[in-house]
Design a protein around this motif. Structure first.
Motif, PDB file in Angstrom:
ATOM      1  N   TYR A  32       0.886  -1.160   0.000  1.00  0.00           N
ATOM      2  CA  TYR A  32       0.000   0.000   0.000  1.00  0.00           C
ATOM      3  C   TYR A  32       0.928   1.214   0.000  1.00  0.00           C
ATOM      4  O   TYR A  32       1.803   1.317   0.852  1.00  0.00           O
ATOM      5  N   PHE A  51      -3.571   1.276  -3.685  1.00  0.00           N
ATOM      6  CA  PHE A  51      -3.821   0.024  -2.984  1.00  0.00           C
ATOM      7  C   PHE A  51      -3.897  -1.140  -3.953  1.00  0.00           C
ATOM      8  O   PHE A  51      -3.402  -2.224  -3.675  1.00  0.00           O
ATOM      9  N   GLY A  99      -5.353 -10.693   5.907  1.00  0.00           N
ATOM     10  CA  GLY A  99      -6.643 -10.445   5.285  1.00  0.00           C
ATOM     11  C   GLY A  99      -6.585  -9.453   4.144  1.00  0.00           C
ATOM     12  O   GLY A  99      -7.572  -9.259   3.448  1.00  0.00           O
ATOM     13  N   GLY A 100      -5.441  -8.845   3.967  1.00  0.00           N
ATOM     14  CA  GLY A 100      -5.288  -7.916   2.863  1.00  0.00           C
ATOM     15  C   GLY A 100      -5.651  -6.491   3.193  1.00  0.00           C
ATOM     16  O   GLY A 100      -5.528  -5.611   2.363  1.00  0.00           O
ATOM     17  N   THR A 101      -6.129  -6.248   4.402  1.00  0.00           N
ATOM     18  CA  THR A 101      -6.403  -4.864   4.760  1.00  0.00           C
ATOM     19  C   THR A 101      -5.120  -4.196   5.212  1.00  0.00           C
ATOM     20  O   THR A 101      -4.226  -4.838   5.720  1.00  0.00           O
ATOM     21  N   SER A 102      -5.073  -2.924   5.004  1.00  0.00           N
ATOM     22  CA  SER A 102      -3.913  -2.173   5.465  1.00  0.00           C
ATOM     23  C   SER A 102      -4.038  -1.965   6.960  1.00  0.00           C
ATOM     24  O   SER A 102      -5.096  -1.634   7.454  1.00  0.00           O
ATOM     25  N   TYR A 103      -2.989  -2.164   7.679  1.00  0.00           N
ATOM     26  CA  TYR A 103      -3.049  -1.960   9.109  1.00  0.00           C
ATOM     27  C   TYR A 103      -1.681  -1.542   9.606  1.00  0.00           C
ATOM     28  O   TYR A 103      -0.693  -1.648   8.922  1.00  0.00           O
TER      29      TYR A 103
ATOM     30  N   GLU B 102     -10.733  -3.400   1.917  1.00  0.00           N
ATOM     31  CA  GLU B 102     -10.955  -1.968   1.924  1.00  0.00           C
ATOM     32  C   GLU B 102      -9.676  -1.254   2.348  1.00  0.00           C
ATOM     33  O   GLU B 102      -8.672  -1.873   2.659  1.00  0.00           O
ATOM     34  N   ASP B 104      -7.537   1.884   4.520  1.00  0.00           N
ATOM     35  CA  ASP B 104      -7.572   2.731   5.703  1.00  0.00           C
ATOM     36  C   ASP B 104      -6.444   3.752   5.633  1.00  0.00           C
ATOM     37  O   ASP B 104      -5.338   3.509   6.067  1.00  0.00           O
TER      38      ASP B 104
END
Lengths: 118, 117
Positions: A32, A51, A99-103, B102, B104
């Motif tokens: 990302y 993304f 999970g592929g989400t940005s964190y 999604e 963030d």
């Protein structure tokens, strides 16, 4: 661990000239990617982000950036610079979870200071 | 709407004193981050809070640094026994973590400039 390199510490351009700020990243997975701008005494403002999907992303203030996986680059461009674009620009890479989400954290480059001559 | 706010905007303290820096995230944002910006080190991640999960403290430089987030909203970064090398701008950011796939984006506050004499 991820890392970001902005090779140019300081760039000077004339108003109306085109601009390209370089950013190279090192990250093991799909990154990302972000570009932020910081004016003196101000916080960071998001210019644009990548993304997934189209590798050419458009941002605010007429900026765009192109993600090139083969070159591990995410260079920022603007066709015609305005005096108000003078600021410091930061490229950043965000980590992702399974999970592929940005964190989590952003890793920033050292920044490129842009000076605009009238 | 209101962005991320931080207080104080400037803090001058003497070496050895404790300081507290406050961050009010954007309403509804579940994630909160602290970063430090200094001349020698650039922008460094310090700590990350996400909902009720245990915070990611991997960026805290020493045990003199701690942070808490009360009620899932306001956060306080505490530096004990401040040293001159703690002088920096401390930036807070928040984001709305969505479902998998999604995005963030982190939105930053104006920062607190800490000067340790």
């Amino acid at each position: 661990a991820q890392s970001v390199t902005q090779p140019d510490i300081h760039i000077t351009v004339s108003e109306g000239a085109s601009l390209e700020l370089r950013c190279n990243y090192s990250y093991g997975a799909t990154p990302y990617l972000f570009w932020y701008v910081q004016s003196p005494g101000q916080g960071l403002q998001l210019l644009l982000k990548y993304f997934s999907g189209d590798t050419l992303v458009q941002g605010i203030k007429g900026f765009e950036a192109e993600f090139k996986r083969s070159q591990s680059s995410f260079n920022l461009r603007k066709p015609s610079v305005h005096w108000s674009d003078a600021a410091e620009y930061f490229c950043a890479v965000g980590t992702t979870n399974a999970g592929g989400t940005s964190y989590g954290k952003l890793t920033f480059g050292q920044g490129t200071i842009l000076t605009v001559h009238p | 709407g209101a962005g991320v706010s931080q207080s104080p905007s400037n803090k001058v303290t003497e070496k050895g004193k404790d300081v507290e820096l406050r961050c009010d995230p954007i309403s509804g944002h579940t994630a909160l981050y602290w970063y430090r910006q200094s001349l020698g080190q650039g922008l460094e991640f310090l700590i990350y809070f996400q909902g009720n999960s245990a915070p990611d403290k991997s960026g805290l430089p020493s045990d003199r640094f701690s942070a808490e987030r009360t009620g899932g909203s306001v956060s306080t970064l505490t530096i004990q026994r401040t040293q001159q090398e703690d002088s920096a701008v401390y930036l807070c950011a928040s984001s709305l973590v969505r479902l998998a796939g999604e995005t963030d984006t982190q939105y930053f506050g104006p920062g607190t400039r800490l000067t340790v004499l």
